[in-house]
Design a protein around this motif. Structure first.
Motif, PDB file in Angstrom:
ATOM      1  N   ARG A  24       9.422  91.002 -30.625  1.00 42.02           N
ATOM      2  CA  ARG A  24       8.143  90.534 -30.966  1.00 42.02           C
ATOM      3  C   ARG A  24       7.682  89.388 -29.984  1.00 42.02           C
ATOM      4  N   ALA A  25       8.426  88.830 -29.268  1.00 40.96           N
ATOM      5  CA  ALA A  25       8.248  87.968 -28.101  1.00 40.96           C
ATOM      6  C   ALA A  25       7.841  88.604 -26.924  1.00 40.96           C
ATOM      7  N   VAL A  26       7.916  90.042 -26.786  1.00 42.26           N
ATOM      8  CA  VAL A  26       7.456  90.640 -25.357  1.00 42.26           C
ATOM      9  C   VAL A  26       6.272  90.517 -24.978  1.00 42.26           C
ATOM     10  N   ASP A  27       5.931  89.754 -24.045  1.00 44.04           N
ATOM     11  CA  ASP A  27       4.316  89.782 -23.592  1.00 44.04           C
ATOM     12  C   ASP A  27       4.088  91.176 -22.722  1.00 44.04           C
ATOM     13  N   PRO A  28       3.155  91.623 -23.005  1.00 41.62           N
ATOM     14  CA  PRO A  28       2.857  92.912 -22.257  1.00 41.62           C
ATOM     15  C   PRO A  28       3.020  92.829 -20.802  1.00 41.62           C
ATOM     16  N   ALA A  29       2.519  91.531 -20.133  1.00 39.28           N
ATOM     17  CA  ALA A  29       2.507  91.274 -18.988  1.00 39.28           C
ATOM     18  C   ALA A  29       4.042  91.255 -18.489  1.00 39.28           C
ATOM     19  N   ARG A  30       5.011  91.188 -19.148  1.00 39.32           N
ATOM     20  CA  ARG A  30       6.214  91.292 -18.714  1.00 39.32           C
ATOM     21  C   ARG A  30       6.882  92.502 -18.688  1.00 39.32           C
ATOM     22  N   ARG A  43      10.466  97.376 -19.620  1.00 41.15           N
ATOM     23  CA  ARG A  43       9.750  98.803 -20.268  1.00 41.15           C
ATOM     24  C   ARG A  43      10.952  99.834 -20.226  1.00 41.15           C
ATOM     25  N   LEU A 139      13.492  88.019 -20.382  1.00 42.25           N
ATOM     26  CA  LEU A 139      12.440  87.174 -20.856  1.00 42.25           C
ATOM     27  C   LEU A 139      12.525  85.696 -20.522  1.00 42.25           C
TER      28      LEU A 139
END
Length: 198
Positions: A24-30, A43, A139
């Motif tokens: 839930r903490a995964v930033d799509p930018a990462r 990914r 992350l």
């Protein structure tokens, strides 16, 4: 059932809780950030978990769950509400292998030969912790597990590390001092450097 398998079955929810919080903490930018797995960006790691999680759960139930493609590299499962999908996958794995009978006898992950169920169960609990650490490190976060959970996972990884290396699942062991924390020692067994940073 050996006592160690009974204990391993009981710790699955606790083993998976930190990684469930991390997704839930995964930033799509990462999503393209590198992980400690040399071949995986974030990914790729998430795709790996979405690809193999249903197979692990099915193996715990002595069912067949064919992967969605011949190889995880052939499909992108990190689409739509993938965090909800992955959370459901973790819950399914924990439920399937939380049944103590799942650890008895043999099971299959789709290959031609049956595998010891206790070995596959050990892989399941190990996947949750090791890949939880992989994702956290990528992350810049530090997931934590209770000492009892890590002791159980260390024992499971130690029992299957040799086979894991033969299968190409683990790399060559990274030397870690015997007095190091249990998490560092089990990571070393899987071929990971506990001090890895992006």
């Amino acid at each position: 059932m050996p006592p160690t398998d009974l204990v391993a079955a009981s710790v699955l929810p606790a083993a998976g809780a930190p990684i469930s919080a991390l997704i839930r903490a995964v930033d799509p930018a990462r999503l393209d950030a590198q992980t400690p797995c040399a071949d995986y960006a974030v990914r790729d790691l998430l795709n790996h978990l979405l690809f193999w999680g249903p197979v692990l759960a099915a193996a715990g139930r002595r069912e067949t769950a064919p992967p969605p493609a011949e190889s995880e590299a052939d499909v992108d499962l990190v689409v739509g509400d993938w965090p909800a999908s992955l959370t459901a996958v973790f819950a399914d794995v924990a439920e399937a292998w939380g049944d103590v009978e799942a650890w008895e006898g043999t099971t299959s992950m789709g290959g031609p030969e049956p595998l010891p169920a206790a070995m596959v169960g050990g892989m399941a609990v190990g996947e949750l912790v090791v890949h939880g650490w992989d994702l956290g490190r990528a992350l810049g976060l530090e997931p934590t597990w209770e000492p009892g959970v890590l002791a159980v996972v260390h024992a499971e990884v130690a029992a299957t590390a040799g086979i894991g290396r033969e299968m190409g699942v683990y790399g060559a062991a990274v030397p870690v001092p015997e007095e190091a924390p249990a998490l560092d020692r089990l990571l070393g067994l899987t071929g990971r450097d506990p001090h890895w940073t992006p």
